[in-house]
Motif scaffolding. Structure first.
Motif, mmCIF file in Angstrom:
data_model
loop_
_atom_site.group_PDB
_atom_site.id
_atom_site.type_symbol
_atom_site.label_atom_id
_atom_site.label_comp_id
_atom_site.label_asym_id
_atom_site.label_seq_id
_atom_site.Cartn_x
_atom_site.Cartn_y
_atom_site.Cartn_z
ATOM 1 N N ASP A 1 4.170 12.355 -4.436
ATOM 2 C CA ASP A 1 3.732 13.749 -4.457
ATOM 3 C C ASP A 1 2.522 13.924 -5.366
ATOM 4 O OD1 ASP A 1 5.607 14.533 -2.703
ATOM 5 O OD2 ASP A 1 6.879 15.613 -4.131
ATOM 6 N N SER A 2 2.562 13.271 -6.514
ATOM 7 C CA SER A 2 1.438 13.378 -7.451
ATOM 8 C C SER A 2 0.150 12.885 -6.793
ATOM 9 C CB SER A 2 1.696 12.550 -8.718
ATOM 10 O OG SER A 2 2.757 13.101 -9.447
ATOM 11 N N LEU A 3 0.258 11.750 -6.075
ATOM 12 C CA LEU A 3 -0.932 11.198 -5.414
ATOM 13 C C LEU A 3 -1.420 12.136 -4.312
ATOM 14 C CD1 LEU A 3 0.105 7.445 -5.150
ATOM 15 C CD2 LEU A 3 -1.669 8.426 -6.622
ATOM 16 N N LYS A 4 -0.462 12.685 -3.562
ATOM 17 C CA LYS A 4 -0.823 13.590 -2.467
ATOM 18 C C LYS A 4 -1.522 14.837 -3.023
ATOM 19 C CE LYS A 4 1.908 15.824 0.991
ATOM 20 N NZ LYS A 4 3.281 15.994 1.455
ATOM 21 N N THR B 1 9.270 -1.804 8.006
ATOM 22 C CA THR B 1 9.295 -1.531 9.439
ATOM 23 C C THR B 1 8.460 -2.595 10.131
ATOM 24 O OG1 THR B 1 7.485 -0.016 9.034
ATOM 25 C CG2 THR B 1 9.671 0.946 9.296
ATOM 26 N N GLN B 2 8.934 -3.046 11.283
ATOM 27 C CA GLN B 2 8.221 -4.121 12.000
ATOM 28 C C GLN B 2 7.047 -3.535 12.779
ATOM 29 O OE1 GLN B 2 9.076 -7.298 11.439
ATOM 30 N NE2 GLN B 2 10.563 -6.427 10.022
ATOM 31 N N SER C 1 0.859 -1.183 0.000
ATOM 32 C CA SER C 1 0.000 0.000 0.000
ATOM 33 C C SER C 1 0.898 1.237 0.000
ATOM 34 C CB SER C 1 -0.880 -0.002 1.253
ATOM 35 O OG SER C 1 -0.066 0.214 2.388
ATOM 36 N N VAL C 2 0.314 2.387 -0.234
ATOM 37 C CA VAL C 2 1.100 3.618 -0.197
ATOM 38 C C VAL C 2 1.678 3.815 1.209
ATOM 39 C CG1 VAL C 2 1.006 6.129 -0.408
ATOM 40 C CG2 VAL C 2 -0.150 4.696 -2.086
ATOM 41 N N ASP C 3 0.902 3.438 2.232
ATOM 42 C CA ASP C 3 1.393 3.574 3.605
ATOM 43 C C ASP C 3 2.611 2.686 3.849
ATOM 44 O OD1 ASP C 3 -0.490 5.402 4.195
ATOM 45 O OD2 ASP C 3 -1.879 3.997 5.156
ATOM 46 N N GLU D 1 -8.165 4.489 -4.138
ATOM 47 C CA GLU D 1 -7.326 3.416 -3.599
ATOM 48 C C GLU D 1 -6.102 3.239 -4.508
ATOM 49 O OE1 GLU D 1 -9.150 -0.434 -3.666
ATOM 50 O OE2 GLU D 1 -7.551 -1.355 -2.493
ATOM 51 N N THR D 2 -4.949 3.086 -3.909
ATOM 52 C CA THR D 2 -3.725 2.857 -4.699
ATOM 53 C C THR D 2 -2.980 1.669 -4.119
ATOM 54 O OG1 THR D 2 -3.486 5.201 -5.216
ATOM 55 C CG2 THR D 2 -1.517 3.857 -5.448
ATOM 56 N N VAL D 3 -2.582 0.742 -4.994
ATOM 57 C CA VAL D 3 -1.709 -0.345 -4.540
ATOM 58 C C VAL D 3 -0.486 -0.400 -5.444
ATOM 59 C CG1 VAL D 3 -3.557 -1.770 -3.565
ATOM 60 C CG2 VAL D 3 -2.845 -2.122 -5.921
#
Lengths: 175, 429
Positions: free
Chosen positions: A125-128, B428-429, A103-105, A139-141
């Motif tokens: 940056d583009s997505l933000k 990251t864990q 995921s982006v996160d 949703e982005t994967v």
């Protein structure tokens, strides 16, 4: 998958041929964005991958591929997508050929200025930017494969090539 | 006494990585260095031994922003080597496609990369809240440029339809007419762009240098003409090595260039300084409104020259479409006959003059290649600008000096390397 801002009506090709429509299904628009450099071996995974996809299958699912290549600005390419699937080489420190679904996160959590590729900064940056404007994908994967060789070359390494079907299977669950 | 210790690693809002180092002790400047730490790519070596058809599709993959420029320079070098004459229709379509890239790249630079400096913010993001319409306008213009590239080149990035001798696929006249309408509407957005930039303060800095660009007696040159210098006049593109004089410096992996002086500039301002009189009427009017006059020696005005050129290419794209729709489009078989020889292609990429120089054997296999890119030609000029600028502003704070230097680099819109961008992930864990 949520969201149907750009939804379309879908018919099977057989029904289209016969001129009848007995079933309708709504799919939100999915953009599969392949990025990478075709001249640098496994660096071009994203582009090689989108070239393997069945265009009819994608069309029926209201999905389109974009060969983003090395384009540094993606906002104007994906602003009308409901879902964005980025396909790229991913260096996650695992054995070559390992497939990833991120995921982006996942990506931003592990990034630091030391390991942040400028081009990825541009993508994020583009997505933000689109998010701030209330546009772009809900949703982005990110799908990818751990590369083996990113030196000059027009072909994928054997380790990566043999994992393309596995990545296709992951993609089919996303659209 | 003034002490300075500036180390900017990876200047932001540029393509690729470049570093700025400035040191001063007891008020005396000890070191000013603009350095490029990235590995050279040596793509020329990869093209050797390949057929001209392979070279044609591979070269647009060198760069993500200048892919149409690399494609056009490559095709023109091959055509020169084989003695291929192109049709009027191909020339019109090639110019139209080239305008798409100038539009794509200039809009990206003056809105997304440079405007935040002039509006006093660190990136484009704060502008979404304070200047929402400006950001939406930038995206509209960028989308228009992508659509034009797609219509003529067959893809929004990395063109597909351009081949040696012509085009593999042609647009429909109806599609060209629809595009014309969008281009006419975009002129309103560009008028608003001029209004915005007219109100912004551009840093005042002057250093006289040499400006080099293509020059064509018939028009504002992008893909044709001789090499023009504001110092020494015109030279054939076949003598480009006498102009570029590339050399290596210890602190940089990228080559530097010089010609008649210590350094020279290429790009939008160099084109403007050589060819301003050939701009379209609306572009000339915009230049006047924005206070841009040839010869301008302020590198911070490069973004302003890009705005003026953007208006020119939109106006010229409309004219090109009119010519194409009046003539009508017809399928042509590119007349290519392979022969041994050397050919040179020169085009004005958004960042400046770009050369591709190929030698083929009698089977159309590439035996030698040399590509000279615009950003490398500008590195030395950036270095010389910094050496003049820092003593002029040394009384300012270190933060202010750093910002002015970063803005200077960004003004040149350098494209240091955009050939790799794999994703590194630290889990990251």
């Amino acid at each position: 998958m949520n969201g149907s801002r750009t939804a379309v009506t879908w018919k099977t090709s057989l029904q289209k041929q016969k001129g009848i429509m007995t079933e309708e299904k709504i799919y939100p628009k999915v953009v599969i964005l392949g990025i990478g450099n075709l001249l640098l071996g496994d660096e071009g995974i994203g582009i090689h991958f989108i070239q393997t996809l069945d265009k009819d299958y994608l069309r029926h699912h209201n999905a389109e591929t974009i060969d983003g290549g090395l384009c540094p600005e993606f906002a104007s390419l994906v602003e009308d997508a409901s879902k964005l699937i980025i396909v790229d080489a991913v260096k996650g420190g695992k054995p070559p050929g390992t497939t990833y679904r991120l995921s982006v996160d996942d990506v931003t959590a592990g990034l630091s200025p030391a390991n942040l590729s400028l081009h990825y900064a541009n993508i994020l940056d583009s997505l933000k930017l689109l998010q701030k404007l209330g546009k772009g994908p809900q949703e982005t994967v990110i799908l990818g494969i751990e590369p083996q060789n990113m030196d000059w070359g027009l072909k994928l390494s054997a380790e990566v090539q043999e994992k393309l079907p596995e990545l296709q299977a992951i993609l089919s669950r996303e659209i | 006494m003034k002490e300075l210790n500036i180390n900017v690693h990876h200047v932001t809002r540029v393509e690729g990585h470049g570093n700025i180092t400035v040191n001063a002790r007891n008020g005396k400047l000890e070191e000013i260095i603009w350095s490029i730490p990235e590995s050279p790519r040596f793509f020329e070596a990869m093209f050797r031994g390949r057929s001209y058809e392979d070279v044609t599709w591979m070269t647009p993959r060198i760069c993500g922003i200048c892919s149409i420029a690399h494609s056009t320079a490559s095709i023109q070098a091959t055509e020169a080597a084989f003695g291929v004459e192109i049709s009027e229709q191909t020339l019109l379509l090639r110019k139209l496609l080239f305008h798409a890239e100038t539009l794509q790249s200039h809009v990206l630079h003056f809105y997304f990369l440079a405007a935040p400096d002039f509006l006093g913010v660190g990136s484009v993001f704060p502008l979404v809240d304070t200047h929402t319409e400006v950001v939406l306008r930038a995206l509209r213009l960028k989308k228009l440029a992508n659509d034009l590239a797609d219509l003529i080149g067959g893809r929004k990035t990395h063109p597909l339809t351009c081949v040696v001798g012509g085009f593999a696929k042609l647009p429909e006249v109806s599609e060209l007419k629809a595009m014309r309408q969008k281009l006419v509407q975009a002129m309103d957005d560009m008028q608003e762009t001029v209004k915005l930039f007219k109100g912004l303060e551009i840093p005042n800095f002057t250093r006289e240098t040499e400006y080099i660009a293509l020059k064509d007696p018939k028009e504002y040159a992008f893909i044709n003409g001789d090499i023009a210098s504001t110092d020494t006049g015109s030279t054939s593109i076949n003598s480009y090595l006498d102009i570029t004089n590339e050399f290596c410096v210890p602190h940089s992996t990228a080559k530097f260039s010089k010609h008649n002086r210590d350094s020279y500039m290429v790009g939008a301002l160099a084109r403007f300084n050589n060819n301003a009189r050939q701009l379209s009427p609306a572009a000339q009017k915009a230049a006047e409104e924005l206070g841009l006059k040839a010869i301008c020696h302020n590198p911070y005005m490069i973004s302003i020259a890009q705005i003026v050129e953007t208006i020119h290419v939109i106006e010229d794209a409309i004219n090109l479409i009119d010519k194409l729709t009046v003539r009508g489009l017809r399928g042509e078989k590119p007349p290519v006959k392979v022969r041994a020889g050397r050919g040179i292609g020169a085009v004005e990429a958004p960042r400046g003059i770009l050369f591709h120089d190929y030698t083929y054997d009698d089977k159309g296999i590439l035996v030698n290649a040399n590509c000279v890119i615009p950003t490398n030609q500008n590195h030395n000029n950036i270095q010389k600008d910094m050496e003049t600028l820092v003593p002029e502003i040394i009384d300012q704070s270190q933060e202010e000096i750093t910002l002015r230097l970063e803005m200077l680099v960004r003004a040149y819109d350098p494209c240091i390397s955009c050939s790799t961008h794999f994703l590194k992930v630290k889990f990251t864990q």
